[in-house]
Design a protein around this motif. Structure first.
Motif, PDB file in Angstrom:
ATOM      1  N   THR A   1       0.818  -1.237   0.072  1.00 31.35           N
ATOM      2  CA  THR A   1      -0.056   0.065  -0.043  1.00 31.35           C
ATOM      3  C   THR A   1       0.954   1.183  -0.183  1.00 31.35           C
ATOM      4  O   THR A   1       1.869   1.155   0.262  1.00 31.35           O
ATOM      5  CB  THR A   1      -0.848   0.064   1.334  1.00 31.35           C
ATOM      6  OG1 THR A   1       0.024   0.164   2.286  1.00 31.35           O
ATOM      7  CG2 THR A   1      -1.760  -1.218   1.548  1.00 31.35           C
ATOM      8  N   ASN A   2       0.362   2.532  -0.435  1.00 33.01           N
ATOM      9  CA  ASN A   2       1.134   3.606  -0.146  1.00 33.01           C
ATOM     10  C   ASN A   2       0.299   4.535   0.787  1.00 33.01           C
ATOM     11  O   ASN A   2      -0.379   5.272   0.374  1.00 33.01           O
ATOM     12  CB  ASN A   2       1.336   4.420  -1.440  1.00 33.01           C
ATOM     13  CG  ASN A   2       2.488   4.023  -2.224  1.00 33.01           C
ATOM     14  OD1 ASN A   2       3.301   3.901  -1.507  1.00 33.01           O
ATOM     15  ND2 ASN A   2       2.428   3.741  -3.322  1.00 33.01           N
ATOM     16  N   GLY A   3       0.197   4.081   2.191  1.00 37.52           N
ATOM     17  CA  GLY A   3      -0.275   4.705   3.187  1.00 37.52           C
ATOM     18  C   GLY A   3      -1.906   4.851   2.863  1.00 37.52           C
ATOM     19  O   GLY A   3      -2.618   3.880   2.383  1.00 37.52           O
ATOM     20  N   ASP A   4      -2.467   5.765   2.912  1.00 39.38           N
ATOM     21  CA  ASP A   4      -4.155   5.949   2.867  1.00 39.38           C
ATOM     22  C   ASP A   4      -4.382   6.236   1.176  1.00 39.38           C
ATOM     23  O   ASP A   4      -5.468   5.985   0.862  1.00 39.38           O
ATOM     24  CB  ASP A   4      -4.643   7.107   3.572  1.00 39.38           C
ATOM     25  CG  ASP A   4      -4.680   6.676   5.017  1.00 39.38           C
ATOM     26  OD1 ASP A   4      -4.464   5.548   5.266  1.00 39.38           O
ATOM     27  OD2 ASP A   4      -4.799   7.518   5.793  1.00 39.38           O
TER      28      ASP A   4
ATOM     29  N   VAL B   1      -3.794   4.931  -1.927  1.00 39.55           N
ATOM     30  CA  VAL B   1      -3.333   3.556  -2.514  1.00 39.55           C
ATOM     31  C   VAL B   1      -4.298   3.007  -3.660  1.00 39.55           C
ATOM     32  O   VAL B   1      -5.712   3.338  -3.640  1.00 39.55           O
ATOM     33  CB  VAL B   1      -3.514   2.411  -1.317  1.00 39.55           C
ATOM     34  CG1 VAL B   1      -4.784   1.884  -1.123  1.00 39.55           C
ATOM     35  CG2 VAL B   1      -2.577   1.436  -1.895  1.00 39.55           C
TER      36      VAL B   1
ATOM     37  N   LEU C   1      -5.534  -0.062  -5.710  1.00 33.15           N
ATOM     38  CA  LEU C   1      -6.040  -1.261  -5.306  1.00 33.15           C
ATOM     39  C   LEU C   1      -5.214  -2.334  -5.935  1.00 33.15           C
ATOM     40  O   LEU C   1      -5.335  -2.813  -7.191  1.00 33.15           O
ATOM     41  CB  LEU C   1      -7.597  -1.787  -5.531  1.00 33.15           C
ATOM     42  CG  LEU C   1      -8.755  -0.997  -4.678  1.00 33.15           C
ATOM     43  CD1 LEU C   1      -9.805  -1.285  -4.939  1.00 33.15           C
ATOM     44  CD2 LEU C   1      -8.288  -1.397  -3.215  1.00 33.15           C
TER      45      LEU C   1
ATOM     46  N   ARG D   1       6.097   2.850   7.912  1.00 30.75           N
ATOM     47  CA  ARG D   1       6.282   3.942   7.017  1.00 30.75           C
ATOM     48  C   ARG D   1       7.503   4.915   7.398  1.00 30.75           C
ATOM     49  O   ARG D   1       7.957   5.183   8.444  1.00 30.75           O
ATOM     50  CB  ARG D   1       4.891   4.651   6.721  1.00 30.75           C
ATOM     51  CG  ARG D   1       3.935   3.735   6.309  1.00 30.75           C
ATOM     52  CD  ARG D   1       2.869   4.502   5.467  1.00 30.75           C
ATOM     53  NE  ARG D   1       2.399   5.754   5.883  1.00 30.75           N
ATOM     54  CZ  ARG D   1       1.269   5.981   6.423  1.00 30.75           C
ATOM     55  NH1 ARG D   1       0.432   4.988   6.415  1.00 30.75           N
ATOM     56  NH2 ARG D   1       1.083   7.226   6.809  1.00 30.75           N
TER      57      ARG D   1
ATOM     58  N   ASP E   1       1.339   1.160   8.322  1.00 32.63           N
ATOM     59  CA  ASP E   1       0.270   0.534   7.501  1.00 32.63           C
ATOM     60  C   ASP E   1      -0.006  -1.017   8.009  1.00 32.63           C
ATOM     61  O   ASP E   1       1.090  -1.533   8.290  1.00 32.63           O
ATOM     62  CB  ASP E   1       0.693   0.130   6.055  1.00 32.63           C
ATOM     63  CG  ASP E   1       0.837   1.352   5.122  1.00 32.63           C
ATOM     64  OD1 ASP E   1       0.284   2.431   5.463  1.00 32.63           O
ATOM     65  OD2 ASP E   1       1.651   1.632   4.331  1.00 32.63           O
TER      66      ASP E   1
END
Lengths: 261, 219
Positions: free
Chosen positions: A193-196, A198, A200, B175, B181
């Motif tokens: 993921t890239n933090g919040d 992202v 899918l 992170r 995460d």
């Protein structure tokens, strides 16, 4: 702490030209590392501190020594929580590896067992980034081209073999990085993921190109290694997974031992 | 209670984004979920004597790490033996998913029978070894008004946090900005510490988990 005797032993053996013992740690000098697989959108390069890493994957003999002194981790005793039922299943007995396989990398070890072994040696499993950073250094030391690296890796995947390991008796470098086992690392479970913010992605093979810093054969091979390992449960004990341990370097150790290692 | 309304207010905002965010992670966790259930199935198939042995052997309490509670007390997870436990992993400075996760645990607790409420422990383990000191966790407990004997917040060492998360099937990654995460998971452990039920994702219905805990209490 026990392992520091190993480090001292390595220095001694180098001086006296007696053979390097398989799996003794070698020094990996820290530096900048550009992960081939991007987990952070904003971060293309990370700083790796110097550390020690076993020259080869841990052998059957060394693992036998460990389970003898740590009965909880013998095949007959290991808690169900820490393996999938196949732990050390290729060993003919609880405390014996197959004849003639002392120097083979130990396999059928779960992530839990690998971590426990390393902790008992005063070390830990390398982080994914540490292992990959060491891998890049190894490729440079051995003059392995990107194409050869990718070819070797895929060749191993098409016919995995965990044969006997050999090291150059005077070696102070890593060996058997790609030709024996895939190796457990501390944070082997990918979290793509890239933090919040992202997209899918499930991290399946088809997603690979979207995570790679550049779409080269070598990076794709590396992603393949990440991905195939990430699919295992931490209890998985398989014929293709082994491990090597990493060790932190304290500042005084760097000062006194750095050049010789 | 006002404090508790805050996380609830996040729900609408967060759920839409966070559930989407975490969907792939949760999907990846299915292999472990499955193996947990398989273990459980095996355990049921054995004779009663073997079952007792195996249930202990697959207990999360095999993780023999030391933790410090938000009250500054030292403990191991095995100290929790004897009652059902609801366990989740969070970090204190998390303002998105974690308050929702804690609120979910609280919802589960609210759905329990009176007897279960008396016995059950809610154990929240922090991912964040550096920022979530026992003192910081105590502040968190105060802020969210969780200051009853049922709640235990735990501070541990990085290696042990990784072990426990892995045993529970929680994936996480620190992170560069120091945040984490992580997959959102609430796990119900039986009196021996064996995983009995898992609730994946935020804001899930709690009826089934509550029923599981109530049943465990009666055993």
């Amino acid at each position: 702490m026990v392992k520091w005797l190993g480090v001292a032993g390595l220095m001694f053996s180098t001086l006296t030209a007696s053979p390097l013992v398989l799996s003794d740690p070698v020094r990996i000098n820290g530096g900048e590392f550009e992960p081939p697989v991007l987990l952070d959108k904003e971060r293309l390069s990370i700083e790796i501190n110097s550390f020690m890493l076993d020259a080869t994957p841990v052998t059957n003999q060394l693992f036998l020594d460990f389970v003898k002194s740590h009965p909880k981790w013998q095949r007959d005793n290991i808690a169900a929580l820490f393996h999938d039922g196949n732990y050390l299943k290729h060993w003919p007995q609880n405390n014996a590896y197959p004849d003639g396989q002392a120097d083979h990398p130990v396999t059928y070890v779960s992530w839990f067992a690998a971590r426990e072994y390393c902790a008992a040696k005063g070390g830990r499993l390398p982080s994914l980034n540490e292992w990959e950073y060491a891998s890049v250094q190894y490729r440079q030391q051995q003059n392995i081209s990107d194409d050869d690296y990718a070819r070797n890796l895929f060749a191993w995947y098409s016919q995995p073999k965990s044969d006997e390991q050999r090291v150059n008796v005077n070696a102070t470098e890593l060996s058997h990085m790609y030709d024996r086992v895939n190796e457990w690392v501390e944070d082997y479970q990918l979290l793509l993921t890239n933090g919040d913010d992202v997209d899918l992605l499930s991290g399946s093979c088809g997603d690979g190109a979207r995570f790679l810093s550049s779409f080269t054969k070598a990076n794709y091979a590396t992603f393949f290694r990440y991905q195939s390992r990430s699919d295992y449960a931490p209890q998985s004990s398989t014929s293709t997974m082994g491990f090597r341990c990493a060790y932190d370097i304290s500042s005084d150790t760097i000062a006194s031992n750095g050049d010789q290692l | 209670m006002n404090n508790l309304l805050k996380p609830a207010a996040y729900v609408a905002l967060v759920l839409s984004s966070a559930l989407l965010v975490l969907a792939p992670t949760l999907a990846q966790d299915h292999s472990q979920h499955k193996s947990g259930h398989e273990n459980h199935a095996n355990h049921k198939n054995h004779t009663s004597m073997d079952a007792a042995k195996i249930s202990h052997s697959s207990s999360v309490y095999q993780v023999d790490a030391h933790w410090i509670t938000h009250k500054g007390e030292h403990m191991t997870l095995a100290d929790l033996q004897g009652q059902p436990v609801i366990v989740s992993m969070i970090y204190g400075s998390c303002t998105t998913a974690c308050p929702v996760l804690v609120n979910d645990a609280k919802r589960l607790y609210s759905s329990l029978s009176d007897e279960a409420k008396k016995q059950v422990k809610l154990v929240m383990v922090s991912f964040d070894n550096s920022r979530d000191t026992p003192k910081a966790l105590a502040d968190y407990v105060k802020q969210y008004n969780l200051n009853s004997d049922s709640w235990v917040f735990l501070h541990g060492e990085d290696q042990d946090i990784r072990t426990l998360a892995t045993v529970l099937g929680v994936r996480y990654r620190k992170r560069p900005d120091g945040d984490f995460d992580h997959s959102n998971l609430i796990t119900v452990l039986d009196k021996n510490g064996v995983i009995e039920h898992r609730v994946e994702g935020l804001g899930q219905p709690m009826d089934k988990a509550a029923k599981v805990v109530d049943t465990l209490i009666q055993q």
